[in-house]
Design an enzyme around this catalytic site. Structure first.
Site, PDB file in Angstrom:
ATOM      1  N   LYS A  97      71.801 -92.563  33.160  1.00  0.00           N
ATOM      2  CA  LYS A  97      70.937 -92.069  34.234  1.00  0.00           C
ATOM      3  C   LYS A  97      70.438 -93.263  35.054  1.00  0.00           C
ATOM      4  O   LYS A  97      69.559 -93.999  34.633  1.00  0.00           O
ATOM      5  CB  LYS A  97      69.735 -91.287  33.682  1.00  0.00           C
ATOM      6  CG  LYS A  97      68.953 -90.603  34.805  1.00  0.00           C
ATOM      7  CD  LYS A  97      67.474 -90.715  34.579  1.00  0.00           C
ATOM      8  CE  LYS A  97      66.585 -91.124  35.660  1.00  0.00           C
ATOM      9  NZ  LYS A  97      66.924 -91.381  36.998  1.00  0.00           N
ATOM     10  N   GLU A  99      63.588-102.278  27.179  1.00  0.00           N
ATOM     11  CA  GLU A  99      63.488-103.543  27.931  1.00  0.00           C
ATOM     12  C   GLU A  99      62.464-103.282  29.026  1.00  0.00           C
ATOM     13  O   GLU A  99      62.754-102.559  29.979  1.00  0.00           O
ATOM     14  CB  GLU A  99      64.820-103.893  28.595  1.00  0.00           C
ATOM     15  CG  GLU A  99      66.000-103.965  27.660  1.00  0.00           C
ATOM     16  CD  GLU A  99      66.209-105.342  27.073  1.00  0.00           C
ATOM     17  OE1 GLU A  99      67.092-105.463  26.231  1.00  0.00           O
ATOM     18  OE2 GLU A  99      65.457-106.267  27.451  1.00  0.00           O
ATOM     19  N   CYS A 118      62.491-108.550  36.067  1.00  0.00           N
ATOM     20  CA  CYS A 118      61.579-108.432  34.930  1.00  0.00           C
ATOM     21  C   CYS A 118      61.158-109.786  34.380  1.00  0.00           C
ATOM     22  O   CYS A 118      60.038-109.969  33.935  1.00  0.00           O
ATOM     23  CB  CYS A 118      62.231-107.596  33.847  1.00  0.00           C
ATOM     24  SG  CYS A 118      63.876-108.177  33.442  1.00  0.00           S
ATOM     25  N   GLU A 156      51.814-106.768  36.366  1.00  0.00           N
ATOM     26  CA  GLU A 156      53.125-107.040  36.938  1.00  0.00           C
ATOM     27  C   GLU A 156      53.178-106.499  38.365  1.00  0.00           C
ATOM     28  O   GLU A 156      53.000-105.303  38.578  1.00  0.00           O
ATOM     29  CB  GLU A 156      54.201-106.366  36.086  1.00  0.00           C
ATOM     30  CG  GLU A 156      55.588-106.682  36.562  1.00  0.00           C
ATOM     31  CD  GLU A 156      56.650-106.028  35.712  1.00  0.00           C
ATOM     32  OE1 GLU A 156      56.549-104.807  35.477  1.00  0.00           O
ATOM     33  OE2 GLU A 156      57.578-106.729  35.287  1.00  0.00           O
TER      34      GLU A 156
HETATM   35  P1  TAP Z   1      60.465 -97.005  35.955  1.00  0.00           P
HETATM   36  O1  TAP Z   1      59.633 -96.242  36.899  1.00  0.00           O
HETATM   37  O2  TAP Z   1      59.977 -97.218  34.596  1.00  0.00           O
HETATM   38  O3  TAP Z   1      61.894 -96.287  35.972  1.00  0.00           O
HETATM   39  C1  TAP Z   1      62.975 -96.729  35.208  1.00  0.00           C
HETATM   40  C2  TAP Z   1      63.917 -95.567  34.935  1.00  0.00           C
HETATM   41  O4  TAP Z   1      63.234 -94.587  34.164  1.00  0.00           O
HETATM   42  C3  TAP Z   1      64.393 -94.841  36.193  1.00  0.00           C
HETATM   43  O5  TAP Z   1      65.716 -94.402  35.987  1.00  0.00           O
HETATM   44  C4  TAP Z   1      63.439 -93.665  36.263  1.00  0.00           C
HETATM   45  O6  TAP Z   1      63.943 -92.550  36.975  1.00  0.00           O
HETATM   46  C5  TAP Z   1      63.298 -93.317  34.793  1.00  0.00           C
HETATM   47  N1  TAP Z   1      62.114 -92.542  34.470  1.00  0.00           N
HETATM   48  C6  TAP Z   1      60.973 -92.384  35.198  1.00  0.00           C
HETATM   49  N2  TAP Z   1      60.126 -91.549  34.550  1.00  0.00           N
HETATM   50  C7  TAP Z   1      60.725 -91.188  33.394  1.00  0.00           C
HETATM   51  C8  TAP Z   1      60.348 -90.350  32.304  1.00  0.00           C
HETATM   52  N3  TAP Z   1      59.184 -89.725  32.264  1.00  0.00           N
HETATM   53  N4  TAP Z   1      61.213 -90.207  31.276  1.00  0.00           N
HETATM   54  C9  TAP Z   1      62.397 -90.843  31.275  1.00  0.00           C
HETATM   55  N5  TAP Z   1      62.812 -91.633  32.291  1.00  0.00           N
HETATM   56  C10 TAP Z   1      61.983 -91.813  33.333  1.00  0.00           C
HETATM   57  O7  TAP Z   1      60.762 -98.466  36.464  1.00  0.00           O
HETATM   58  P2  TAP Z   1      61.301 -98.882  37.875  1.00  0.00           P
HETATM   59  O8  TAP Z   1      60.222 -98.678  38.862  1.00  0.00           O
HETATM   60  O9  TAP Z   1      62.570 -98.196  38.102  1.00  0.00           O
HETATM   61  O10 TAP Z   1      61.587-100.467  37.618  1.00  0.00           O
HETATM   62  C11 TAP Z   1      60.609-101.426  37.642  1.00  0.00           C
HETATM   63  C12 TAP Z   1      60.139-101.778  36.244  1.00  0.00           C
HETATM   64  O11 TAP Z   1      61.213-102.013  35.352  1.00  0.00           O
HETATM   65  C13 TAP Z   1      59.346-103.056  36.203  1.00  0.00           C
HETATM   66  O12 TAP Z   1      58.182-102.873  35.451  1.00  0.00           O
HETATM   67  C14 TAP Z   1      60.250-104.062  35.509  1.00  0.00           C
HETATM   68  O13 TAP Z   1      59.632-105.106  34.832  1.00  0.00           O
HETATM   69  C15 TAP Z   1      61.025-103.222  34.612  1.00  0.00           C
HETATM   70  N6  TAP Z   1      62.322-103.833  34.332  1.00  0.00           N
HETATM   71  C16 TAP Z   1      62.499-104.474  33.148  1.00  0.00           C
HETATM   72  C17 TAP Z   1      63.704-105.084  32.887  1.00  0.00           C
HETATM   73  C18 TAP Z   1      63.877-105.790  31.572  1.00  0.00           C
HETATM   74  S1  TAP Z   1      65.323-106.332  31.209  1.00  0.00           S
HETATM   75  N7  TAP Z   1      62.901-105.981  30.754  1.00  0.00           N
HETATM   76  C19 TAP Z   1      64.743-105.027  33.786  1.00  0.00           C
HETATM   77  C20 TAP Z   1      64.545-104.369  34.965  1.00  0.00           C
HETATM   78  C21 TAP Z   1      63.315-103.753  35.232  1.00  0.00           C
HETATM   79  P3  TAP Z   1      63.560 -92.336  38.521  1.00  0.00           P
HETATM   80  O14 TAP Z   1      64.129 -93.481  39.230  1.00  0.00           O
HETATM   81  O15 TAP Z   1      64.218 -91.066  38.869  1.00  0.00           O
HETATM   82  O16 TAP Z   1      62.078 -92.306  38.580  1.00  0.00           O
END
Ligand code: TAP
Length: 490
Positions: free
Chosen positions: A175, A250, A284, A385
């Site tokens: 997904k 992660e 991240c 963050e």
């Molecule tokens: P999230 O809002 O956490 O979304 C990540 C993924 O989870 C998306 O596919 C999102 O779908 C899905 N998601 C959202 N709500 C969910 C739920 N209730 N149940 C299951 N899945 C759900 O993060 P983001 O805004 O995409 O990315 C930014 C964050 O990711 C930052 O905090 C960053 O630090 C972290 N990040 C960490 C890493 C590592 S390696 N540690 C790498 C990249 C990013 P939708 O897009 O449809 O909402």
């Protein structure tokens, strides 16, 4: 023409029954590049059942490692042949620069190559115990793997999960983030052209709260591997308790980059810039907290700001751009809000601090590289963050204080030390409570090395042999080499 994306279920591209579509935008100009389906809960559950059936059939889960290796190499080869297309899609959909996207595509290909190679190595252990007991320790696939990824590295984060999960013999459901599905769709088109049996790999687009949540909750999913925010990760862990599925997380970070006064200043400034502004700070592991030893603070800030001001911000497909767009309006507004909070908290902006709306960037989501000084550890801009091109610079007196400030965070993803004294650098880096660390460099890593965080930055590791372990069960088989009664009773 706007592309209408489809779901990939059981080896077929299908429309969702949900008439709603998510518009996929180019963040550099807000042009609609595609419309993506939003899979329903029913469709997600049906896909999970299909994945489970395929797993139980053994067509992939019981296949020879050599066969899985061959197919992983097919995927790598097809990605290599489509490298330019993947770069273009990633730039258009995520906003990053061509140089950044090209590096992601290369790393994604290397991930398939690495796991394909790993499958040709001996796997497992044996142990000869007392009483003619021979013990074998073997690895088996877990089952159905739900893979949920964010928007900051749409291709790379997906392939860090898809490659080891397939290598281990699992059935997978990917997904992607709702706003960045383009490169995942392309890779699944390529996977469709390989010999991977139908029903092993599925691609579901849709909202996190529907598709992601259903995957996390399902009793038929055996592992959920999630990359994203700590907040959503916490919810996933709770949702996974129903069948106690394995959870691999992660999550976020607020990583310290510690610069001692004996560091080579030119190198430290250069790597610190790369540490925070690569990927527009939406990384991240970004070095978002720079800690500088007192004596060199003013000189460091002057040199850092001078270079930050010269960073060429612009559309990712422009060859001169060094820093691209922010992924979405929502994320841009979040960053702008944090800049406002920083000012309100009394921090001083040494450079940047605004959205850029000139030179053809009027419709895009661009933010100036922003540097905050005069900050204290209790400020929200230092604790939380931001996930954008915003960095804070603090000072420290000595080693003890550097460690104290570095570890004063709920996160533990990454950290770096700059010093010309290798003994000191090693002493410090070993005390930084984080899973990914650097000495006199930033961000660079290898597919062989495990990637993941301490504390609230996650559970488990991607990449390396650890990354394969995440998607495997471990079984012991005890064989009596000389069967005869043991006469325990009577
Ligand atoms: P999230 O809002 O956490 O979304 C990540 C993924 O989870 C998306 O596919 C999102 O779908 C899905 N998601 C959202 N709500 C969910 C739920 N209730 N149940 C299951 N899945 C759900 O993060 P983001 O805004 O995409 O990315 C930014 C964050 O990711 C930052 O905090 C960053 O630090 C972290 N990040 C960490 C890493 C590592 S390696 N540690 C790498 C990249 C990013 P939708 O897009 O449809 O909402």
């Amino acid at each position: 023409m706007t592309q209408h994306l489809k779901l990939y279920i059981n080896g077929e591209w299908v429309d969702s029954i949900n008439p709603q579509r998510q518009e996929i935008l180019n963040p550099a100009n807000q042009e609609v590049i595609a419309k993506a389906p939003k899979a329903t809960k029913d469709e997600t559950e049906k896909t999970i059942r299909t994945a489970k059936k395929t797993f139980e059939s053994g067509v992939w889960s019981e296949s020879d490692p050599q066969e899985r290796s061959r197919i992983l190499l097919q995927i790598a080869d097809k990605m290599r042949a489509n490298q330019e297309v993947l770069v273009t899609l990633e730039v258009e959909n995520n906003g990053k620069t061509k140089r950044e996207a090209a590096s992601d595509v290369t790393d994604a290909i290397n991930t398939f190559q690495y796991y394909a190679d790993l499958l040709n190595n001996p796997n497992g252990q044996t142990y000869e115990g007392d009483d003619d007991l021979q013990t074998m320790i073997i690895k088996e696939p877990i089952g159905v793997a739900g893979l949920i990824v964010p928007w900051n590295f749409p291709l790379l984060m997906s392939m860090w999960k898809v490659a080891p999960a397939l290598a281990a013999g699992n059935s997978i459901i990917l997904k992607p983030a709702g706003i960045t599905p383009m490169t995942a769709v392309k890779v699944f088109e390529l996977i469709d052209e390989t010999d991977l049996p139908k029903g092993v790999a599925h691609l579901l687009m849709g909202s996190g709260s529907v598709v992601g949540q259903t995957i996390a909750e399902s009793d038929d999913v055996d592992i959920v591997s999630f990359t994203g925010s700590t907040e959503v990760g916490r919810g996933i862990m709770q949702a996974a308790t129903g069948n106690l599925k394995k959870v691999s997380l992660e999550l976020g970070g607020k990583s310290p980059n510690i610069i001692f006064d004996d560091a080579d200043l030119r190198t430290a400034v250069d790597h610190a810039l790369f540490g925070i502004f690569m990927g527009s700070g939406q990384v991240c592991s970004s070095g978002s907290r720079i800690l500088v030893q007192e004596g060199i603070h003013d000189e460091f800030v002057a040199k850092f700001v001078e270079r930050a001001k010269r960073i060429k911000v612009g559309p990712g497909n422009n060859k001169d751009s060094e820093m691209g767009a922010i992924v979405s309006e929502k994320q841009m507004e979040r960053i702008v809000e944090y800049i406002r909070i920083g000012k309100e908290e009394g921090a001083r902006i040494a450079c940047g601090g605004k959205r850029i709306e000139r030179d053809g960037m009027e419709k895009g989501f661009f933010i100036e590289p922003t540097v905050f000084v005069d900050v204290t550890s209790d400020m929200r801009i230092v604790k939380e963050e931001i996930f954008g091109p915003v960095v804070t610079i603090q000072t420290f007196k000595d080693e003890t204080e550097a460690i104290k400030i570095a570890n004063d965070t709920v996160y533990g993803l990454a950290g770096a030390v700059f010093s010309s004294d290798q003994d000191k650098a090693m002493r410090i880096i070993k005390k930084v409570r984080a899973g990914i660390t650097w000495v006199n460099t930033y961000h660079l890593t290898n597919v062989q090395a495990p990637w993941g965080g301490y504390k609230q930055s996650g559970i488990g590791r991607s990449l390396g042999t650890y990354g394969l372990d995440e998607y495997q069960e471990t079984k012991q088989i005890n064989v009596n080499m000389d069967p005869k009664p043991i006469q325990w009773f009577g």
